[in-house]
Each structure stands twice: as C-alpha cells, then as structure tokens.
Design an enzyme around this catalytic site. Structure first.
Site, PDB file in Angstrom:
ATOM      1  N   ASN A  12     104.305  73.847  82.873  1.00 32.88           N
ATOM      2  CA  ASN A  12     104.585  73.486  84.261  1.00 32.88           C
ATOM      3  C   ASN A  12     106.041  73.055  84.365  1.00 32.88           C
ATOM      4  OD1 ASN A  12     101.881  73.900  85.165  1.00 32.88           O
ATOM      5  ND2 ASN A  12     101.313  71.953  84.225  1.00 32.88           N
ATOM      6  N   VAL A  16     105.300  65.074  82.890  1.00 30.60           N
ATOM      7  CA  VAL A  16     106.093  64.498  81.792  1.00 30.60           C
ATOM      8  C   VAL A  16     107.367  65.335  81.636  1.00 30.60           C
ATOM      9  CG1 VAL A  16     106.135  63.846  79.355  1.00 30.60           C
ATOM     10  CG2 VAL A  16     103.976  63.726  80.629  1.00 30.60           C
ATOM     11  N   ASP A  55      95.775  66.987  73.975  1.00 33.46           N
ATOM     12  CA  ASP A  55      95.997  66.397  75.294  1.00 33.46           C
ATOM     13  C   ASP A  55      94.992  65.264  75.497  1.00 33.46           C
ATOM     14  OD1 ASP A  55      97.435  67.576  78.154  1.00 33.46           O
ATOM     15  OD2 ASP A  55      95.868  66.045  78.323  1.00 33.46           O
ATOM     16  N   HIS A 104     106.898  71.017  77.393  1.00 31.20           N
ATOM     17  CA  HIS A 104     105.653  71.110  76.624  1.00 31.20           C
ATOM     18  C   HIS A 104     104.892  72.351  77.030  1.00 31.20           C
ATOM     19  CE1 HIS A 104     104.994  68.560  80.179  1.00 31.20           C
ATOM     20  NE2 HIS A 104     103.772  69.055  80.257  1.00 31.20           N
TER      21      HIS A 104
HETATM   22  P1  AMP Z   1     102.095  68.344  82.754  1.00 28.28           P
HETATM   23  O1  AMP Z   1     101.247  67.899  83.905  1.00 28.28           O
HETATM   24  O2  AMP Z   1     102.206  69.820  82.599  1.00 28.28           O
HETATM   25  O3  AMP Z   1     103.434  67.635  82.722  1.00 28.28           O
HETATM   26  O4  AMP Z   1     101.294  67.910  81.457  1.00 28.28           O
HETATM   27  C1  AMP Z   1     101.354  66.647  80.897  1.00 28.28           C
HETATM   28  C2  AMP Z   1     100.118  66.506  80.051  1.00 28.28           C
HETATM   29  O5  AMP Z   1     100.322  65.423  79.179  1.00 28.28           O
HETATM   30  C3  AMP Z   1      98.851  66.219  80.835  1.00 28.28           C
HETATM   31  O6  AMP Z   1      97.896  67.240  80.582  1.00 28.28           O
HETATM   32  C4  AMP Z   1      98.403  64.857  80.307  1.00 28.28           C
HETATM   33  O7  AMP Z   1      97.010  64.759  80.172  1.00 28.28           O
HETATM   34  C5  AMP Z   1      99.098  64.812  78.952  1.00 28.28           C
HETATM   35  N1  AMP Z   1      99.379  63.485  78.424  1.00 28.28           N
HETATM   36  C6  AMP Z   1      99.986  62.455  79.087  1.00 28.28           C
HETATM   37  N2  AMP Z   1     100.106  61.391  78.275  1.00 28.28           N
HETATM   38  C7  AMP Z   1      99.586  61.762  77.080  1.00 28.28           C
HETATM   39  C8  AMP Z   1      99.409  61.107  75.821  1.00 28.28           C
HETATM   40  N3  AMP Z   1      99.807  59.833  75.623  1.00 28.28           N
HETATM   41  N4  AMP Z   1      98.834  61.782  74.816  1.00 28.28           N
HETATM   42  C9  AMP Z   1      98.417  63.059  74.994  1.00 28.28           C
HETATM   43  N5  AMP Z   1      98.552  63.737  76.149  1.00 28.28           N
HETATM   44  C10 AMP Z   1      99.130  63.088  77.179  1.00 28.28           C
END
Ligand code: AMP
Length: 111
Positions: free
Chosen positions: A84, A93, A28, A97
C-alpha cells in the site's frame, strides 16, 4: 521512528520468520489470511514512491525472499503480494513493506 524500525532494532517484539542483512520478515499482528507476513527492507524507505534507482537490487532481493517464504509456508496454490502506498491506499506504517498473503482464496478486485 516507525514501529517497523523498532522491530528491526528489537525494541519491540515481533514473530520474526526470516532475517538477513538487508531485510526482515515477520507475521502481521492483525492477520487477514492464514498466512500473512510482512517483508520489509532494513533500510528506512517510507514507501514505493520514495524508492530510488539505488534500491533496485534491494527490491529484487526482497521479491526473491518472498518467493522463498511462499514455498516455506506452502503457498504453492497461490498467494498475493501487496504494498500500500499513501493515504488513499490505506498505508498505515510509513516504512516500505510487502504483505505476503495466502492460505485461503483471495478475492479480486481488492477493496
Ligand atoms: P499497511 O496498512 O499496508 O501500512 O500495513 C501495515 C500492517 O502492519 C498492518 O497490516 C498491521 O496489522 C501491521 N502491523 C502494525 N503494527 C504491527 C506490529 N507491531 N507487528 C506486526 N504487524 C504490525
């Protein structure tokens, strides 16, 4: 197209720690624990609520990969798997995940 699809397609960089035909795991970018990995299917599924019966094997496979990564990253004392789903849960996102978190005590209940 989501940012995670771009990571799968190598259009943007990520610190990838595991890959097979069905899934990918990477660090992350904004870690919330000493170990904070994201494990994602390569198939574009937006969230848990978009899963269908045909994804059963895929999700099971992802959990076995999580189990393997937890061992590899020395999380035998404990770890947390979080996904989430939707706005109120803070999903940012829209590509399914699983967060694998560990390396520090994790509080409960989560925020
Ligand atoms: P969520 O809030 O559960 O949708 O988690 C999305 C996660 O993706 C967050 O913890 C972000 O820090 C992570 N994230 C977003 N963009 C990237 C990226 N380019 N590379 C790695 N992690 C990312």
């Amino acid at each position: 197209m989501t940012i995670f699809k771009k990571i799968i397609d190598r259009e943007i960089p990520a610190d990838i720690v595991y890959e097979d035909e069905e899934c990918l795991a990477f660090r992350d970018i904004n870690p919330q624990a000493p170990v904070h990995l994201l494990v994602i299917p390569k198939k574009e599924i937006s969230a848990v609520d978009a899963l269908s019966p045909e994804d059963k094997t895929l999700v099971g496979h992802i959990f076995l990969v999580i189990q393997q990564l937890a061992k590899e990253f020395s999380l035998e004392d404990g770890f947390r798997v979080v996904t989430n789903n939707g706005l109120l849960a803070g999903q940012t996102v829209p590509h399914l995940h699983f967060h694998l978190l560990g390396g520090r005590p994790l509080l409960w209940p989560p925020g």
